[in-house]
Write a protein that holds these residues in place. Structure first.
Motif, short mmCIF file in Angstrom:
data_model
loop_
_atom_site.label_atom_id
_atom_site.label_comp_id
_atom_site.label_asym_id
_atom_site.label_seq_id
_atom_site.Cartn_x
_atom_site.Cartn_y
_atom_site.Cartn_z
N LEU A 47 60.00 17.69 42.46
CA LEU A 47 58.82 18.49 41.35
C LEU A 47 57.47 17.64 41.73
CD1 LEU A 47 60.70 18.27 37.97
CD2 LEU A 47 60.29 20.20 39.26
N VAL A 48 56.58 18.24 41.58
CA VAL A 48 55.02 17.80 41.72
C VAL A 48 54.54 18.33 40.51
CG1 VAL A 48 53.07 17.70 42.94
CG2 VAL A 48 55.11 17.91 44.22
N VAL A 49 54.05 17.36 39.96
CA VAL A 49 53.32 17.57 38.60
C VAL A 49 51.86 16.97 38.48
CG1 VAL A 49 53.47 17.07 35.90
CG2 VAL A 49 55.43 16.98 37.17
N GLY A 60 46.05 18.56 26.62
CA GLY A 60 46.42 18.41 28.13
C GLY A 60 47.08 19.51 28.57
N GLU A 61 46.98 19.27 30.07
CA GLU A 61 47.80 20.66 30.68
C GLU A 61 48.53 20.00 31.74
OE1 GLU A 61 45.51 24.49 31.67
OE2 GLU A 61 45.48 23.32 33.60
N LEU A 62 49.74 20.61 32.07
CA LEU A 62 50.56 20.00 33.32
C LEU A 62 50.69 21.31 34.07
CD1 LEU A 62 53.30 17.86 31.44
CD2 LEU A 62 51.28 17.18 32.76
N VAL A 63 50.71 20.96 35.42
CA VAL A 63 50.82 22.18 36.53
C VAL A 63 52.09 21.73 37.17
CG1 VAL A 63 50.05 23.41 38.39
CG2 VAL A 63 48.45 22.66 36.33
N VAL A 64 53.19 22.35 36.86
CA VAL A 64 54.51 21.93 37.70
C VAL A 64 54.87 22.68 38.89
CG1 VAL A 64 56.89 21.35 37.23
CG2 VAL A 64 55.32 20.77 35.24
N THR A 71 55.01 27.84 40.63
CA THR A 71 54.11 26.88 39.73
C THR A 71 54.16 27.37 38.19
OG1 THR A 71 52.76 26.40 41.71
CG2 THR A 71 51.83 25.97 39.73
N THR A 72 54.30 26.48 37.42
CA THR A 72 54.11 26.81 35.99
C THR A 72 53.24 25.93 35.24
OG1 THR A 72 56.51 27.32 35.93
CG2 THR A 72 55.44 26.88 33.71
N THR A 73 52.26 26.44 34.52
CA THR A 73 51.26 25.65 33.81
C THR A 73 51.86 25.55 32.41
OG1 THR A 73 49.74 26.45 35.37
CG2 THR A 73 48.88 25.44 33.28
N LEU A 74 51.71 24.37 31.89
CA LEU A 74 51.89 24.28 30.47
C LEU A 74 50.77 23.71 29.87
CD1 LEU A 74 54.85 23.25 31.89
CD2 LEU A 74 55.45 23.20 29.68
N ARG A 75 50.18 24.37 28.97
CA ARG A 75 48.93 23.91 28.16
C ARG A 75 49.25 23.52 26.76
NH1 ARG A 75 43.26 26.89 28.63
NH2 ARG A 75 43.36 25.30 30.35
N PHE A 76 48.81 22.42 26.27
CA PHE A 76 49.34 21.68 25.19
C PHE A 76 48.03 21.78 24.17
CE2 PHE A 76 51.87 19.78 28.22
CZ PHE A 76 53.27 19.85 27.48
N GLN A 77 48.25 22.75 23.21
CA GLN A 77 46.90 22.94 22.20
C GLN A 77 47.07 21.87 21.12
OE1 GLN A 77 45.20 24.90 23.63
NE2 GLN A 77 45.58 27.08 23.28
N ARG A 78 45.78 21.43 20.79
CA ARG A 78 45.73 20.33 19.73
C ARG A 78 46.41 20.57 18.35
NH1 ARG A 78 42.49 16.38 21.96
NH2 ARG A 78 40.85 16.94 23.29
N ASP A 79 46.59 22.07 18.19
CA ASP A 79 47.15 22.17 16.83
C ASP A 79 48.69 22.58 17.03
OD1 ASP A 79 47.70 24.67 18.51
OD2 ASP A 79 46.51 25.99 17.04
N GLY A 80 49.19 22.02 18.29
CA GLY A 80 50.76 22.05 18.39
C GLY A 80 51.18 23.11 19.17
N ALA A 81 50.42 24.31 19.35
CA ALA A 81 50.98 25.36 19.95
C ALA A 81 51.05 25.11 21.65
CB ALA A 81 49.99 26.43 19.81
N LEU A 82 51.83 25.63 22.30
CA LEU A 82 52.10 25.59 23.62
C LEU A 82 52.17 26.88 24.43
CD1 LEU A 82 53.32 23.64 25.86
CD2 LEU A 82 55.53 24.49 25.24
#
Length: 154
Positions: A47-49, A60-64, A71-82
């Protein structure tokens, strides 16, 4: 080795600690399988992150990039939404023990919960459980990720 603080004290530090190249071993268990031989599988991969920069409403954001190149992009919103690949996917929570929990809801009513934690800066563990709308377990997996700190020999 990561230059992020260990153990991570907040979600931003956790997300930053995820960046890197990882050797991964995942064991999956199909709890609804009727056969004796097809209920378990294991796979090894790389895996490359990468971490994206936080924005106003984003923790924050992770691109895996997975072994097959997807490739999958995970975006972590400050309100707890993903959000995953730009679509709302569920919720995330950073726990006081330094772990991260992701809760995803599928259109068919299936819920997926993944817990991710570090035992060392270069050793990450992940467990995932999928349940149907009645709460019956359908699938489980456990993954060990080891950070690649040097390039493999050619």
């Amino acid at each position: 080795m990561s230059d992020q603080p260990f153990p991570p004290a907040d979600a931003a530090a956790f997300i930053g600690l995820c960046a890197g190249e990882w050797m991964s071993l995942r064991s999956s268990f199909e709890l609804s399988s009727g056969g004796d031989d097809d209920w378990h599988s294991s796979e090894r991969g790389e895996l490359v992150v990468r971490c994206g920069a936080p924005a106003d409403e984003v923790e924050g954001e992770l691109v895996v990039t997975a072994p097959g190149g997807a490739t999958t992009t995970l975006r972590f919103q400050r309100d707890g939404a993903l959000a995953i690949n730009g679509a709302s996917a569920g919720q995330w929570r950073f726990w006081p023990d330094g772990s991260m929990e992701l809760n995803l809801s599928q259109p068919d009513g299936t819920s997926v919960q993944e817990r991710i934690w570090f035992t060392r800066a270069n050793l990450r563990l992940r467990s995932t459980t999928a349940t149907d709308q009645e709460g019956t377990p359908l699938q489980g997996s456990f993954c060990t990720d080891i950070r690649r700190v040097s390039k493999p020999a050619a």
